[in-house]
Motif scaffolding. Structure first.
Motif, PDB file in Angstrom:
ATOM      1  N   THR A 141      62.606  30.604  27.209  1.00 39.59           N
ATOM      2  CA  THR A 141      61.944  31.887  26.927  1.00 39.59           C
ATOM      3  C   THR A 141      61.296  32.468  28.173  1.00 39.59           C
ATOM      4  O   THR A 141      61.289  33.677  28.379  1.00 39.59           O
ATOM      5  CB  THR A 141      60.787  31.651  25.905  1.00 39.59           C
ATOM      6  OG1 THR A 141      61.326  31.022  24.771  1.00 39.59           O
ATOM      7  CG2 THR A 141      60.077  32.933  25.536  1.00 39.59           C
ATOM      8  N   HIS A 142      60.738  31.560  28.962  1.00 44.92           N
ATOM      9  CA  HIS A 142      59.874  31.992  30.057  1.00 44.92           C
ATOM     10  C   HIS A 142      60.615  32.288  31.356  1.00 44.92           C
ATOM     11  O   HIS A 142      60.028  32.847  32.265  1.00 44.92           O
ATOM     12  CB  HIS A 142      58.781  30.936  30.282  1.00 44.92           C
ATOM     13  CG  HIS A 142      58.117  30.514  28.998  1.00 44.92           C
ATOM     14  ND1 HIS A 142      57.443  31.406  28.188  1.00 44.92           N
ATOM     15  CD2 HIS A 142      58.073  29.311  28.342  1.00 44.92           C
ATOM     16  CE1 HIS A 142      57.000  30.759  27.109  1.00 44.92           C
ATOM     17  NE2 HIS A 142      57.365  29.500  27.182  1.00 44.92           N
ATOM     18  N   TYR A 143      61.902  31.913  31.429  1.00 44.34           N
ATOM     19  CA  TYR A 143      62.587  32.165  32.710  1.00 44.34           C
ATOM     20  C   TYR A 143      64.080  32.385  32.639  1.00 44.34           C
ATOM     21  O   TYR A 143      64.707  32.643  33.675  1.00 44.34           O
ATOM     22  CB  TYR A 143      62.301  31.026  33.704  1.00 44.34           C
ATOM     23  CG  TYR A 143      62.905  29.691  33.312  1.00 44.34           C
ATOM     24  CD1 TYR A 143      62.227  28.815  32.490  1.00 44.34           C
ATOM     25  CD2 TYR A 143      64.168  29.332  33.776  1.00 44.34           C
ATOM     26  CE1 TYR A 143      62.782  27.597  32.133  1.00 44.34           C
ATOM     27  CE2 TYR A 143      64.734  28.115  33.425  1.00 44.34           C
ATOM     28  CZ  TYR A 143      64.036  27.259  32.596  1.00 44.34           C
ATOM     29  OH  TYR A 143      64.601  26.061  32.237  1.00 44.34           O
ATOM     30  N   SER A 144      64.692  32.318  31.450  1.00 47.00           N
ATOM     31  CA  SER A 144      66.161  32.413  31.450  1.00 47.00           C
ATOM     32  C   SER A 144      66.649  33.859  31.385  1.00 47.00           C
ATOM     33  O   SER A 144      66.764  34.458  30.312  1.00 47.00           O
ATOM     34  CB  SER A 144      66.777  31.627  30.297  1.00 47.00           C
ATOM     35  OG  SER A 144      68.175  31.861  30.282  1.00 47.00           O
ATOM     36  N   ARG A 184      48.034  29.205  25.354  1.00 50.99           N
ATOM     37  CA  ARG A 184      48.388  27.994  26.105  1.00 50.99           C
ATOM     38  C   ARG A 184      48.446  28.297  27.611  1.00 50.99           C
ATOM     39  O   ARG A 184      47.825  29.232  28.069  1.00 50.99           O
ATOM     40  CB  ARG A 184      49.701  27.431  25.554  1.00 50.99           C
ATOM     41  CG  ARG A 184      49.582  27.080  24.063  1.00 50.99           C
ATOM     42  CD  ARG A 184      50.855  26.481  23.526  1.00 50.99           C
ATOM     43  NE  ARG A 184      51.178  25.221  24.197  1.00 50.99           N
ATOM     44  CZ  ARG A 184      52.392  24.662  24.164  1.00 50.99           C
ATOM     45  NH1 ARG A 184      53.386  25.247  23.493  1.00 50.99           N
ATOM     46  NH2 ARG A 184      52.615  23.527  24.791  1.00 50.99           N
ATOM     47  N   GLU A 185      49.160  27.475  28.368  1.00 49.13           N
ATOM     48  CA  GLU A 185      49.204  27.644  29.819  1.00 49.13           C
ATOM     49  C   GLU A 185      49.713  29.044  30.176  1.00 49.13           C
ATOM     50  O   GLU A 185      50.563  29.599  29.494  1.00 49.13           O
ATOM     51  CB  GLU A 185      50.141  26.608  30.470  1.00 49.13           C
ATOM     52  CG  GLU A 185      49.785  25.162  30.211  1.00 49.13           C
ATOM     53  CD  GLU A 185      50.527  24.564  29.018  1.00 49.13           C
ATOM     54  OE1 GLU A 185      50.785  25.290  28.027  1.00 49.13           O
ATOM     55  OE2 GLU A 185      50.842  23.364  29.079  1.00 49.13           O
ATOM     56  N   GLU A 186      49.247  29.531  31.296  1.00 50.75           N
ATOM     57  CA  GLU A 186      49.605  30.866  31.807  1.00 50.75           C
ATOM     58  C   GLU A 186      51.138  31.081  31.842  1.00 50.75           C
ATOM     59  O   GLU A 186      51.633  32.144  31.479  1.00 50.75           O
ATOM     60  CB  GLU A 186      49.013  30.986  33.217  1.00 50.75           C
ATOM     61  CG  GLU A 186      49.193  32.333  33.874  1.00 50.75           C
ATOM     62  CD  GLU A 186      48.124  33.338  33.454  1.00 50.75           C
ATOM     63  OE1 GLU A 186      46.967  32.922  33.273  1.00 50.75           O
ATOM     64  OE2 GLU A 186      48.475  34.529  33.312  1.00 50.75           O
ATOM     65  N   PHE A 187      51.875  30.043  32.273  1.00 47.71           N
ATOM     66  CA  PHE A 187      53.325  30.231  32.429  1.00 47.71           C
ATOM     67  C   PHE A 187      54.034  30.472  31.103  1.00 47.71           C
ATOM     68  O   PHE A 187      55.178  30.914  31.076  1.00 47.71           O
ATOM     69  CB  PHE A 187      53.965  29.048  33.186  1.00 47.71           C
ATOM     70  CG  PHE A 187      53.885  27.717  32.478  1.00 47.71           C
ATOM     71  CD1 PHE A 187      52.867  26.815  32.782  1.00 47.71           C
ATOM     72  CD2 PHE A 187      54.834  27.355  31.528  1.00 47.71           C
ATOM     73  CE1 PHE A 187      52.785  25.586  32.138  1.00 47.71           C
ATOM     74  CE2 PHE A 187      54.770  26.124  30.878  1.00 47.71           C
ATOM     75  CZ  PHE A 187      53.727  25.243  31.181  1.00 47.71           C
ATOM     76  N   ARG A 188      53.342  30.190  29.990  1.00 44.97           N
ATOM     77  CA  ARG A 188      53.966  30.447  28.678  1.00 44.97           C
ATOM     78  C   ARG A 188      53.655  31.851  28.156  1.00 44.97           C
ATOM     79  O   ARG A 188      54.152  32.255  27.101  1.00 44.97           O
ATOM     80  CB  ARG A 188      53.470  29.431  27.635  1.00 44.97           C
ATOM     81  CG  ARG A 188      53.863  28.020  27.936  1.00 44.97           C
ATOM     82  CD  ARG A 188      53.480  27.078  26.802  1.00 44.97           C
ATOM     83  NE  ARG A 188      53.352  25.725  27.299  1.00 44.97           N
ATOM     84  CZ  ARG A 188      54.362  24.878  27.474  1.00 44.97           C
ATOM     85  NH1 ARG A 188      55.593  25.226  27.152  1.00 44.97           N
ATOM     86  NH2 ARG A 188      54.166  23.669  27.966  1.00 44.97           N
TER      87      ARG A 188
END
Ligand code: DQA
Length: 148
Positions: free
Chosen positions: A80-83, A108-112
């Motif tokens: 979800t976060h990079y594809s 949750r974590e920033e990257f999510r």
């Protein structure tokens, strides 16, 4: 007959034992079984696919229109976060996609917090535990009934 495709991304095969405080105790088979029943009650067929491999998910999204899929419910998990490949596959087809997350990714974590697929999906349902899937299924079933 229209059908719904439920796609589960990487590590969702570990549901039940994977960080249960975040993702719950139900296994992927439990979730799929409940989704199947929910759709069967409305006479709609469902197909399920879990993969840890980006390309397998891209192939499934590409093939959905040819396979008579009317709706896709997608938990792309970490993809979800990079594809961009999954994003582009969704953009390439006309089949509507509902993005699902078990957890509330925004707490949750920033990257999510960022979803690269969000701009190309019909909508998102997240943060309700596995009920996120059942909410997405309810929407897909309602929209399908309106179409056919
Ligand atoms: C997830 C959230 C993602 O950030 C994570 O990588 C997952 C599961 C969810 O369902 O909450 O694997 O998509």
């Amino acid at each position: 007959m229209s059908k719904i495709l439920v796609l589960h991304g990487p590590n969702l095969n570990l549901l039940g034992m994977r960080e249960p405080e975040i993702y719950g105790r139900e296994t992927l088979d439990d979730i799929n079984e409940m989704l199947e029943k929910q759709a069967a009650a409305q006479g709609v067929e469902v197909e399920f696919l879990q993969s840890n491999h980006e390309g397998v998910l891209v192939d499934a999204i590409q093939q959905a229109p040819r396979n008579g899929v009317a709706f896709i419910i997608l938990n792309a998990a970490a993809f979800t976060h990079y594809s961009i490949a999954i994003r582009d596959a969704i953009a390439a087809i006309e089949v509507p996609v509902i993005e699902v997350h078990i957890s509330n990714v925004h707490t949750r974590e920033e990257f999510r917090h960022h979803s690269v697929i969000a701009p190309v999906v019909m909508g998102q349902i997240l943060g309700f535990g596995i009920d996120s899937y059942f909410g997405a299924m309810a929407v897909a079933l309602k929209k399908i009934k309106a179409l056919y």
